[in-house]
Design an enzyme around this catalytic site. Sequence first.
Site, short mmCIF file in Angstrom:
data_model
loop_
_atom_site.label_atom_id
_atom_site.label_comp_id
_atom_site.label_asym_id
_atom_site.label_seq_id
_atom_site.Cartn_x
_atom_site.Cartn_y
_atom_site.Cartn_z
N LYS A 219 0.81 -1.22 0.00
CA LYS A 219 0.00 0.00 0.00
C LYS A 219 0.84 1.27 0.00
O LYS A 219 2.04 1.25 0.28
CB LYS A 219 -1.01 -0.04 1.15
CG LYS A 219 -2.17 -0.97 0.77
CD LYS A 219 -3.34 -0.91 1.69
CE LYS A 219 -4.45 -1.80 1.08
NZ LYS A 219 -5.45 -2.19 2.05
N ARG A 261 -3.33 -10.00 4.88
CA ARG A 261 -3.73 -10.18 3.47
C ARG A 261 -2.62 -9.63 2.59
O ARG A 261 -2.33 -8.44 2.64
CB ARG A 261 -5.05 -9.43 3.25
CG ARG A 261 -5.56 -9.44 1.81
CD ARG A 261 -6.79 -8.53 1.70
NE ARG A 261 -7.34 -8.51 0.35
CZ ARG A 261 -6.86 -7.77 -0.64
NH1 ARG A 261 -5.83 -6.98 -0.45
NH2 ARG A 261 -7.41 -7.82 -1.83
N1 PMM Z 1 -7.55 -3.73 0.53
C1 PMM Z 1 -7.75 -3.94 -0.76
C2 PMM Z 1 -8.66 -4.91 -1.22
N2 PMM Z 1 -9.35 -5.66 -0.33
N3 PMM Z 1 -9.85 -6.25 1.89
C3 PMM Z 1 -9.68 -6.03 3.19
N4 PMM Z 1 -10.36 -6.78 4.09
N5 PMM Z 1 -8.82 -5.08 3.67
C4 PMM Z 1 -8.12 -4.29 2.84
O1 PMM Z 1 -7.38 -3.41 3.34
C5 PMM Z 1 -8.26 -4.47 1.44
C6 PMM Z 1 -9.16 -5.47 1.00
C7 PMM Z 1 -6.99 -3.13 -1.76
O2 PMM Z 1 -5.79 -3.76 -2.07
P1 PMM Z 1 -5.42 -4.37 -3.50
O3 PMM Z 1 -6.42 -3.87 -4.51
O4 PMM Z 1 -4.04 -3.85 -3.74
O5 PMM Z 1 -5.46 -5.86 -3.36
#
Ligand code: PMM
Length: 282
Positions: A219, A261
């Site tokens: 991030k 994650r």
């Molecule tokens: N961030 C993204 C996508 N899904 N889900 C949860 N639970 N928490 C998060 O912080 C989160 C998420 C965005 O990240 P990406 O698009 O780079 O995978």
Amino acid sequence: MSTLHGLPEWGRCAVMGVVNVTPDSFSDGGRWFDTAAAVKRGIDLVADGADLVDVGGESTRPGASRVDEDEELRRVVPVVRGLAAEGITVSVDTMRASVAERALAAGAVLVNDVSGGLADPAMVPAVAAADAPFVVMHWRGFSHDMNDRAVYANVVTEVVDELRARMDAVVAGGVAPERIVLDPGLGFAKDAEHDLALVAHLGDLNALGRPLLVAASRKRFLGHVLAQDAKDGRPPRARERDAATAAVSAIAAHEGAWAVRVHEVRATADAVRIAHAVEAAR
Ligand code: PMM
């Protein structure tokens, strides 16, 4: 270490690997857009040490506009089905009840909604009816203008209070409290200082009494920190933030997070194991 009804017990901070079936996600958009490539990616993440795989079909990068429902279903459901058929524990990353329902029917066992049920009024009833575990993330609005909402007097207490209110609403909507996971929503209506403060105070979120999911992977706040020492003063690209991600994974595991994650699993799989061993040596 918290446990969660309806999911395996891993005995340490779990590693959730990410498969974004999108052309435009922040860190891996376009790479796993085809169903077969996405399924293979999920299998590879498990081989690298992921305990479960989170499949999403909508980019939530800052400024992103929404994908339509049919397209989201087309992206997500076959990948969920393919991974579940391999015996993989699958979570679905969606803000839409219809996608959650179809993904659960295809073998997903956890619903991860970055809006915590706010984006679609049908989500909480759908999760309640399915009796599925539910990730409730701190969220203040859709991605197109979320950066404008990154205004806090005290980000930690406000996120805790807003998550508590959201959890209460989800429980009032019929989801069993013991199925709820909470997530501070790093990068969602938050700037780098806000994200760092939340990582520094994960213990305050533990006071909510539910398992925590921490999703720092690649991030912007990591890029912001690393740019300060970069020769050109620029943040490393998203895919060059995996060591930084693993550092946060170790911190999160040390603070008792239920799961982290991440897009690149190997380093984080090691990080959570080391954190667990250090904890066991106390
Ligand atoms: N961030 C993204 C996508 N899904 N889900 C949860 N639970 N928490 C998060 O912080 C989160 C998420 C965005 O990240 P990406 O698009 O780079 O995978």
